[in-house]
Design a protein around this motif. Sequence first.
Motif, PDB file in Angstrom:
ATOM      1  N   PRO A  43     -14.474  -6.115 -10.588  1.00  0.00           N
ATOM      2  CA  PRO A  43     -14.427  -4.966  -9.669  1.00  0.00           C
ATOM      3  C   PRO A  43     -15.066  -5.236  -8.320  1.00  0.00           C
ATOM      4  O   PRO A  43     -14.763  -4.548  -7.345  1.00  0.00           O
ATOM      5  N   ALA A  46     -12.762  -5.590  -5.183  1.00  0.00           N
ATOM      6  CA  ALA A  46     -12.050  -4.488  -4.546  1.00  0.00           C
ATOM      7  C   ALA A  46     -12.425  -4.353  -3.078  1.00  0.00           C
ATOM      8  O   ALA A  46     -11.568  -4.212  -2.203  1.00  0.00           O
ATOM      9  N   TYR A 126      -2.872  -4.151  -5.565  1.00  0.00           N
ATOM     10  CA  TYR A 126      -3.883  -4.684  -6.471  1.00  0.00           C
ATOM     11  C   TYR A 126      -5.037  -3.715  -6.700  1.00  0.00           C
ATOM     12  O   TYR A 126      -5.657  -3.730  -7.768  1.00  0.00           O
ATOM     13  N   LEU A 127      -5.320  -2.861  -5.739  1.00  0.00           N
ATOM     14  CA  LEU A 127      -6.350  -1.842  -5.953  1.00  0.00           C
ATOM     15  C   LEU A 127      -6.004  -0.949  -7.136  1.00  0.00           C
ATOM     16  O   LEU A 127      -6.872  -0.547  -7.914  1.00  0.00           O
ATOM     17  N   LEU A 130      -7.071  -2.746 -10.308  1.00  0.00           N
ATOM     18  CA  LEU A 130      -8.474  -3.087 -10.526  1.00  0.00           C
ATOM     19  C   LEU A 130      -9.190  -2.002 -11.322  1.00  0.00           C
ATOM     20  O   LEU A 130      -8.946  -0.810 -11.127  1.00  0.00           O
ATOM     21  N   ILE A 132     -12.282  -0.236 -11.460  1.00  0.00           N
ATOM     22  CA  ILE A 132     -13.493   0.034 -10.686  1.00  0.00           C
ATOM     23  C   ILE A 132     -13.784   1.534 -10.701  1.00  0.00           C
ATOM     24  O   ILE A 132     -12.971   2.330 -11.171  1.00  0.00           O
ATOM     25  N   LYS A 137     -12.598   3.521  -5.566  1.00  0.00           N
ATOM     26  CA  LYS A 137     -11.177   3.182  -5.447  1.00  0.00           C
ATOM     27  C   LYS A 137     -10.465   4.171  -4.526  1.00  0.00           C
ATOM     28  O   LYS A 137      -9.677   3.778  -3.659  1.00  0.00           O
TER      29      LYS A 137
END
Length: 485
Positions: A43, A46, A126-127, A130, A132, A137
Amino acid sequence: MLQKINFKIVSLIVLTLALSSCEDDLNVDSSKSITEFDFLNNPDNAVQLVNGVYNKQLDYNMYSFSWIGITSITSDDADKGSTATDTGTDKHKMDNLTFDATDISFKDVWNGRYDGIYRANNALFYLEQLTIDPILKNRLIGEVKFLRALCYFDLVRCFGGVPIVVSKIDINDSETINAVVFTRKSKAETYAQIEVDLLDAIERLPLKSAYGVNDLGRASKGAAQALLAKAYLYQEKWTQAYDMAGNVINSGQYALLPNYSHVWREIGENSSESIYEVQATLTKGLRDYTNVQGPRGTPDLGWGFNTPSTTLANSYEAGDLRRNATIMFVPSTLWDGFAAPTSWNNPRYNYKAYQSPIAESWNNDKGETAKNLRILKYSDILLIRAEAAFQSGLSGEAVSRINEIRTRAGLPDVTSVTLQTILNERRWEMAMEHDRWFDIVRTGQAQSAMAADGKTFIVGTHNLFPIPSDLIIQSGNRLTQNPGY
């Protein structure tokens, strides 16, 4: 301050519109042997992913020579500068309004923005994958959508409707590339995408004051609102521009600096007047912005391009403090005590681009300086509010906002305004800040303004810049050219 982080991930390739890969995107040093799985399960990556989108703004093809050429040297605010025989490749053509689709400046600006857009699209892709904290986010997605909207805002002002790419694209998917990457949308559709991104960003982003010191300079709710107010202004959506500018004003986050001359100095970076600026440091600087415009001669401080015009210098009201804060006159003693000598080639230089090697952060690298670049500032929002108010019949509000600006400039209050007086204030407040060309075009004043500067603006052609011819060829002529080119 927002950290500048370059990183690469082997398995991720960012597609540019010219179908070439971008240099510092989402791909890491292969010696680290990081896999996509490893990346997505860390994470901490990010924030780095989003920093990679911010980092693009420091590159040469973003805000350096080409951007300066097509947004400032073209206008009546500035002349080419340098020397008579130094063309700057195509900057003499920008100055004379004889540019065409083969000129490198247009290709740089186009490719730079689409590099940024592809970084943004890949970051968003891609966020979402992830694992996180959802609050982080959400904020990071808002930051990226602001940055993508900013790229499209530059593109639509320069070229009109452009291809709208808002998702990660497979470099081998020729059908999608032809249908999306090589197909222009209308100007209205491009602005609609900008609005969608900014409205979403506004909901996700925190106020400027909510950021800690380590995150100073990241896109905020106010930045998204300010850019949206400006996008509304360009579309003559007066009510929306008025209301959105009001949201920024009423947020309590921003105020004019008492001294206009401090706005573009290091002392003014990330100040109360700053809504959004490109962050630069001595270790990761802004490429060739100050160098292009630095005084040329002996001693040599730069290339000497983009010099304030006689027309601009003579346009100010008597006593306007903004004149000497915007234009570096030669000879004179500069604010840091340095004596500007007659051995410099030109009688005027852009004072806002000056970075003092004496009194500001300096490491003797003129090509990559620690000077932040102001993109959105509070005085711009006051001017947007004033213009939108006037167009909406709210003359009292327009007068009030104009007087706020005039007071700082050392000028007496006015009791009434016309559209022209508002636009005059906009010119003096924003001079040499890359808005003048777009302002005279959007308000229909370009032909007369350029004629007064001895240049011919062709209505129906120069309203937009040409689509780079190389890209039209690469698209198999799917990209269409603007009228007159």
